[in-house]
Design an enzyme around this catalytic site. Sequence first.
Site, PDB file in Angstrom:
ATOM      1  N   ASN A 145       0.870  -1.183   0.000  1.00 58.08           N
ATOM      2  CA  ASN A 145       0.000   0.000   0.000  1.00 58.08           C
ATOM      3  C   ASN A 145       0.899   1.222   0.000  1.00 58.08           C
ATOM      4  OD1 ASN A 145      -2.878  -1.062   0.333  1.00 58.08           O
ATOM      5  ND2 ASN A 145      -1.703  -2.215   1.869  1.00 58.08           N
ATOM      6  N   GLU A 146       1.110   1.739  -1.191  1.00 53.90           N
ATOM      7  CA  GLU A 146       2.047   2.829  -1.395  1.00 53.90           C
ATOM      8  C   GLU A 146       1.424   4.176  -1.003  1.00 53.90           C
ATOM      9  OE1 GLU A 146       4.918   1.921  -1.869  1.00 53.90           O
ATOM     10  OE2 GLU A 146       5.303   0.759  -3.677  1.00 53.90           O
TER      11      GLU A 146
END
Length: 260
Positions: A159-160
């Site tokens: 989850n950037e």
Amino acid sequence: MLNSFNKYSKVNSITLHSDAEQASVYVAQQIAELIRQQQEQGKPAVLGLATGNTPKRVYQELVRLHQNEGLSFHNVISFNLDEYYPICPDNDQSYTYFMRKYLFSHIDIKSHNIHIPHTDFPPHRILQYCKDYEDKIVSFGGLDLQLLGIGRNGHIGFNEPGSTFDSTTRLVNLHSLTRQDAQTHFGTIDNVPLQAISIGIQTIIQAKKILLLALGERKSEIISKALKGEISTQVPASILQTLSQVEYILDRDAAALIQD
Ligand code: GLP
């Protein structure tokens, strides 16, 4: 353990260890304890597992506990956080390969209880595949424990920065820093996949217990931002500040910027 405190957050705890070895063994003990507790109650232990350098020593200790101290994984159901897209499971950079190498091939977990996103399929199947992965976690009653590392940009799983806090399992584009950090494993930057399948932030934060392990000086800056900074989708791990079931386990170097 050196210290346990929660100076920055009202709700979650920080456990500080003198070195990576101590911190990793502590995390392995927490996982083993949960597995045994669930066994005593005749229940499965649903574990969310992470990859990367950080959890390697944790897995080594779990293997030791299995081989020397009788810890069984017969009741464990595992879900890995993420996998590069696309990648063949036999590729030695795949997380399937990683998990087999460091944990699964050394313990008695049942192979049908292992879940790692498989990503060697065409784009038109992604949506359904992600939904099925998410549904499977729910079907086991959610994650009892999620083990997390942290990326230098604050990512959890893949989850950037920019990932919303209500995100679920999906295809993501990898951040340039993530790809740069993976370059040493893939040889060249061009070999690093551009995308991945990752469980979402919402999926992670619904876990009953979350252990975030961070080791070494290179994580000190992001640990300071994630624990002390503003809660923002630009630092995905910052959402953990708001959750009472979170424990950060840090070695002295990773905690360098949050100690007085
Ligand atoms: C990868 C994984 C993350 C992990 C991160 C940190 O990007 N998808 O789950 O936390 O790397 O890796 P390392 O532990 O090698 O620093």
